[in-house]
Scaffold this motif. Structure first.
Motif, PDB file in Angstrom:
ATOM      1  N   ARG A 114     -34.358  21.633   2.820  1.00 38.29           N
ATOM      2  CA  ARG A 114     -34.897  20.429   3.467  1.00 38.29           C
ATOM      3  C   ARG A 114     -34.668  19.183   2.630  1.00 38.29           C
ATOM      4  NH1 ARG A 114     -41.156  20.181   4.999  1.00 38.29           N
ATOM      5  NH2 ARG A 114     -41.351  19.811   2.754  1.00 38.29           N
ATOM      6  N   ALA A 115     -34.992  19.239   1.354  1.00 39.54           N
ATOM      7  CA  ALA A 115     -34.858  18.049   0.503  1.00 39.54           C
ATOM      8  C   ALA A 115     -33.403  17.642   0.365  1.00 39.54           C
ATOM      9  CB  ALA A 115     -35.461  18.320  -0.873  1.00 39.54           C
ATOM     10  N   GLY A 116     -32.504  18.631   0.239  1.00 38.19           N
ATOM     11  CA  GLY A 116     -31.095  18.314   0.028  1.00 38.19           C
ATOM     12  C   GLY A 116     -30.434  17.692   1.242  1.00 38.19           C
ATOM     13  N   LEU A 169     -22.651   6.337  -4.737  1.00 33.55           N
ATOM     14  CA  LEU A 169     -23.369   7.574  -4.460  1.00 33.55           C
ATOM     15  C   LEU A 169     -23.152   8.624  -5.546  1.00 33.55           C
ATOM     16  CD1 LEU A 169     -22.785   7.969  -0.605  1.00 33.55           C
ATOM     17  CD2 LEU A 169     -24.635   6.800  -1.820  1.00 33.55           C
ATOM     18  N   ASP A 222     -21.677  16.042  -1.079  1.00 29.53           N
ATOM     19  CA  ASP A 222     -23.032  15.905  -1.610  1.00 29.53           C
ATOM     20  C   ASP A 222     -23.487  17.216  -2.250  1.00 29.53           C
ATOM     21  OD1 ASP A 222     -25.709  14.101  -1.370  1.00 29.53           O
ATOM     22  OD2 ASP A 222     -26.191  16.225  -1.088  1.00 29.53           O
ATOM     23  N   HIS A 274     -24.525  17.775  -6.273  1.00 33.03           N
ATOM     24  CA  HIS A 274     -25.873  18.170  -6.690  1.00 33.03           C
ATOM     25  C   HIS A 274     -25.971  19.660  -7.020  1.00 33.03           C
ATOM     26  CE1 HIS A 274     -26.634  14.281  -4.703  1.00 33.03           C
ATOM     27  NE2 HIS A 274     -27.598  14.185  -5.605  1.00 33.03           N
ATOM     28  N   THR A 318     -31.899  16.165   3.682  1.00 36.32           N
ATOM     29  CA  THR A 318     -32.511  14.849   3.899  1.00 36.32           C
ATOM     30  C   THR A 318     -31.866  13.814   2.990  1.00 36.32           C
ATOM     31  OG1 THR A 318     -34.627  15.828   4.548  1.00 36.32           O
ATOM     32  CG2 THR A 318     -34.649  13.531   3.822  1.00 36.32           C
ATOM     33  N   ARG A 319     -31.736  14.154   1.706  1.00 30.49           N
ATOM     34  CA  ARG A 319     -31.102  13.229   0.753  1.00 30.49           C
ATOM     35  C   ARG A 319     -29.666  12.911   1.164  1.00 30.49           C
ATOM     36  NH1 ARG A 319     -30.467  16.530  -3.207  1.00 30.49           N
ATOM     37  NH2 ARG A 319     -28.369  16.979  -2.398  1.00 30.49           N
ATOM     38  N   ALA A 320     -28.929  13.937   1.576  1.00 28.28           N
ATOM     39  CA  ALA A 320     -27.523  13.744   1.924  1.00 28.28           C
ATOM     40  C   ALA A 320     -27.373  12.787   3.105  1.00 28.28           C
ATOM     41  CB  ALA A 320     -26.880  15.097   2.239  1.00 28.28           C
ATOM     42  N   TYR A 321     -28.141  13.012   4.150  1.00 24.09           N
ATOM     43  CA  TYR A 321     -28.035  12.136   5.324  1.00 24.09           C
ATOM     44  C   TYR A 321     -28.542  10.726   5.024  1.00 24.09           C
ATOM     45  CZ  TYR A 321     -26.629  15.812   8.597  1.00 24.09           C
ATOM     46  OH  TYR A 321     -25.933  16.791   9.257  1.00 24.09           O
ATOM     47  N   GLN A 322     -29.648  10.630   4.329  1.00 20.12           N
ATOM     48  CA  GLN A 322     -30.187   9.299   4.030  1.00 20.12           C
ATOM     49  C   GLN A 322     -29.265   8.520   3.103  1.00 20.12           C
ATOM     50  OE1 GLN A 322     -34.188  10.066   2.604  1.00 20.12           O
ATOM     51  NE2 GLN A 322     -35.036  10.093   4.685  1.00 20.12           N
ATOM     52  N   SER A 323     -28.531   9.203   2.211  1.00 22.40           N
ATOM     53  CA  SER A 323     -27.587   8.504   1.343  1.00 22.40           C
ATOM     54  C   SER A 323     -26.452   7.877   2.135  1.00 22.40           C
ATOM     55  CB  SER A 323     -27.020   9.469   0.296  1.00 22.40           C
ATOM     56  OG  SER A 323     -26.117  10.399   0.881  1.00 22.40           O
TER      57      SER A 323
END
Length: 783
Positions: free
Chosen positions: A570-572, A659, A498, A502, A574-579
């Motif tokens: 934080r944003a990265g 993804l 991830d 990104h 969060t995105r990685a786990y939620q994906s």
């Protein structure tokens, strides 16, 4: 005179009008009543009239089966019936009641004038006819049921005794309540008042108005024979003078007979014996030949169970919702009169957990309806529909083999001295709870989902506290989907792909392992290798420079992934786990599922500035389940294509999500997992016994890629019932091992995730279990 003549017609007309008006009022009332009867209430009245000429009876159905992926029957009803008889027939009151009814009809004109003794004499005249018929009926019952008459009489006596005892107890309670209420109101207890209280207290109870089973779980042929007997009628005759008989009445051949469906739910694979090769175990447990291991409670967490509904509100609400959302099912389920053929009646069973619960809509059958028109004798029958089968993606034998690999009997899921972790809350010999999931990478289908310890249905009935009140082992919980675990190091390859995608790190980038992430703090955020007392400080020192991702995964360098976590922020993270599905329910249909959480309480906005650093190594405010882990590694093996996992095969195509991972990042991560398992320096490569290296994975002809994980765990605290105080019963770290495996020289076919609670080292505890699961896949023909 002329004026008088003119007056006569006008008076005549006026009287005629008045007469017409007088007639119009009752005529209008009759017209209104006629309209009400023919138009407004006509349908209802016609239905009531028709109902007196029609006899309707339900015929039983059976619940659908649950099958595994190969068509093995995992759950089915054993068709059987309970044969019931009304209580007044069992107690003998039927003959007395019907003799009295016939005497009153036969002597209707004289009856009001007869004295009580005369009435009793007439009833006594006809009673032997009904008693003789009842006696013959009991002979027929015993013959059809295949039981001795003495046994039938004993069963009748037990029913009569039980109901009579209940009646006396309830009458006493009613009487006491009535007397207390009368005294509280200050009412004088006259003889008349006491008689009224006695009358109310002595009214019949439900059990006296119900049918009771006298033959239990009879097979089909016996049940069908009793169904035929229930439809038959017999003509009773009265013997008159000179041998002439007169027809009295037509009565049921066996009075009060009813046949109720009573199929037992059977689970043929609840107990399975498998053969395991002891030569494939770690050397301290290794032996020659095969060991038979019998596992019980197989698939119980997945299948769940059924129980009597008693028309519970939640069951009725779910049935109503199923009918509302599916018009075709509604059309099949409803009779012409708008009655649901699958409606729940007292004593019916419904799914209470697992697939039995989630598949209730499909599994529940529809009763048949038999209709007889009494005026013509015409019979029509709407046949019952058995419940539909539910097919699982699970392989029952693979499931049993995985459970056997995790059984205390084999020894891998028991704390051993060679596990290497000292833990006073888990001494050697302690059975280790855990879970394992096997997932088909190509389809997303879950082939095995094991949670240990498990339980048996007999145990639930005999000793439910051992299932539901064991706070340490918690056998009722499906750990594969319902228990949150921090993932630890198994997330490292996933976060790397991830981060590359990104733009947070280059595929070929190298990162220094400094031993501790914070320059001025050597006591926190350390790499696991940083142990200066033993001369181990950094991976840089070991490798002669900074690490690339392949080597960082091989040795599970924490500093590399602390750095990625910091860059993702934080944003990265969060995105990685939620994906990867963290935070989203999977809706597998096996019961409660933990969706996973990122951030305190599942709120990423509450992450502290340092949290993303810890999340880079799968620690901190993050948790998921073994199903998440297996799905994430399957996603990696597919090159970044998510495929929602499933347990129920409903014939639909799986949901797919791209993804967008960069192929170079996926390739690098896979190479790192390859070295973690197949390079001697890898953390998941070997065990060491007495200075001798022993390969962790030893199945010939396969290729394994994988990653170990040792994840922090909150202490397990239980309340001591004796003292009321809380105490810590488990501390330590959870042990993870996740692998993907395929035939040698081929692509990855299966993802396997194993977690063992408070067990410590992922390589030493979960690794040997993962190895046995690969052997199980080979034994069942998957590899």
């Amino acid at each position: 005179m002329r004026g008088f003549r003119k007056l006569i017609p006008s008076m005549f007309h006026r009287r005629l009008v008045l007469l017409g008006a007088a007639l119009l009022v009752p005529a209008s009332a009759m017209a209104v009543q006629l309209t009400r009867l023919t138009v407004l209430e006509g349908a209802q009245l016609r239905a009531e009239a028709e109902s007196r000429l029609v006899r309707r009876s339900w015929t039983p159905t059976v619940r659908g089966r649950v099958l595994d992926r190969h068509g093995r029957v995992l759950a089915h009803d054993r068709p059987s019936y309970d044969v019931e008889v009304s209580f007044d027939a069992i107690s003998g009151a039927w003959a007395e009641r019907h003799a009295g009814a016939y005497a009153r009809r036969r002597h209707a004109e004289a009856w009001p004038k007869l004295a009580p003794a005369q009435r009793a004499e007439l009833i006594a005249r006809y009673r032997p006819i009904y008693e003789a018929h009842a006696e013959l009926a009991w002979e027929r019952f015993a013959l059809a049921a295949g039981i001795p008459r003495e046994e039938l009489e004993a069963r009748k006596a037990r029913v009569s005794g039980r109901v009579s005892s209940m009646f006396r107890a309830i009458v006493d309670a009613r009487r006491r309540h009535e007397l207390e209420a009368a005294l509280a109101r200050g009412r004088e207890l006259t003889a008349q008042a006491q008689q009224e209280i006695e009358r109310r207290a002595s009214r019949p109870i439900l059990e006296q108005r119900s049918a009771h089973a006298l033959a239990f779980r009879v097979p089909d042929e016996v049940g069908f024979e009793f169904q035929r007997l229930a439809e038959q009628r017999t003509v009773l005759t009265e013997l008159l003078v000179d041998g002439i008989s007169e027809v009295m009445v037509t009565v049921p051949t066996i009075p009060g007979l009813e046949v109720a469906g009573a199929g037992d739910r059977r689970y043929p694979f609840e107990t399975v014996t498998v053969e395991l090769n002891r030569g494939t175990l770690p050397s301290p447990l290794r032996g020659e030949g095969y060991q038979s291991v019998t596992v019980t409670g197989v698939l119980n967490h997945v299948l769940g169970w059924v129980a009597t509904t008693n028309r519970d509100e939640d069951v009725l609400a779910r049935r109503s919702a199923a009918l509302d959302r599916d018009p075709s099912f509604h059309a099949r389920a409803m009779t012409e009169r708008g009655v649901d053929r699958g409606a729940y009646r007292a004593g019916d069973v419904a799914g209470r957990a697992g697939v039995e619960f989630s598949g209730e809509h499909e599994l529940r059958g529809l009763r048949g309806l038999r209709t007889e028109r009494l005026e013509t004798g015409e019979r029509t029958e709407l046949p019952p529909e058995p419940g539909r089968d539910v097919v699982l993606t699970i392989d029952a034998m693979l499931q049993a083999r995985v459970q056997a690999a995790m059984s205390p009997e084999l020894g891998l899921a028991v704390k051993q001295d060679w596990h290497g972790s000292e833990n006073e809350t888990i001494p050697d010999g302690t059975v280790l709870p855990g879970a394992a999931v096997v997932l088909d990478i190509d389809t997303g289908e879950i082939l095995a989902m094991v949670s240990t310890p498990t339980f048996t249905r007999e145990q639930m009935q005999r000793d439910p506290s051992s299932v539901f009140e064991d706070e340490i082992n918690r056998p009722f919980i499906n750990r594969a989907v319902a228990v949150p675990y921090q993932p630890g190091s198994i997330v490292k390859p996933l976060l790397f792909t991830d981060a590359v995608t990104h733009g947070h790190v280059r595929v070929d980038e190298r990162i220094d392992c400094t031993g501790h992430f914070l320059p001025n703090r050597q006591d926190v955020m350390r790499c696991w290798i940083y142990r200066p007392r033993f001369g181990l400080t950094t991976h840089n020192a070991r490798f002669g420079g900074p690490l690339d991702v392949v080597d960082s995964l091989m040795v599970s360098c924490n500093i590399f992934y602390y750095t990625l976590g910091q860059r993702l922020n934080r944003a990265g993270v969060t995105r990685a786990y939620q994906s990867l599905g963290v935070g989203s329910p999977m809706s597998l249909g096996v019961g409660y599922e933990h969706a996973g959480r990122v951030g305190p309480g599942g709120d990423p906005r509450a992450l502290e500035p340092s949290d993303p650093i810890f999340l880079g190594i799968g620690q901190g405010p993050i948790d998921w389940t073994p199903v998440h882990a297996a799905e994430a590694y399957a996603t990696l093996a597919r090159g970044g294509v998510r495929m929602r996992p499933r347990v129920i095969d409903d014939g639909s195509f799986p949901e797919i999500e791209e993804l967008g991972w960069r192929p170079a990042s996926v390739d690098a991560a896979i190479r790192g997992l390859d070295k973690a398992v197949n390079d001697r320096r890898g953390t998941g490569n070997h065990l060491i016994f007495a200075g001798r290296y022993e390969n962790l994975f030893n199945t010939p002809g396969v290729t394994v890629w994988g990653k170990t994980g040792t994840a922090q765990a909150s202490p397990l605290v239980v309340r001591d019932e004796a003292t009321g105080e809380s105490r810590v019963v488990r501390t330590g770290e959870h042990s993870w091992f996740v692998v993907v495996v395929g035939p040698e020289g081929g692509r990855a076919r299966y993802a396997i995730a194993v977690v063992m609670e408070y067990a410590g080292s992922g390589g030493r505890v979960s690794g040997p279990i993962a190895n046995q699961i690969i052997h199980a896949l080979r034994a069942e023909g998957y590899l």
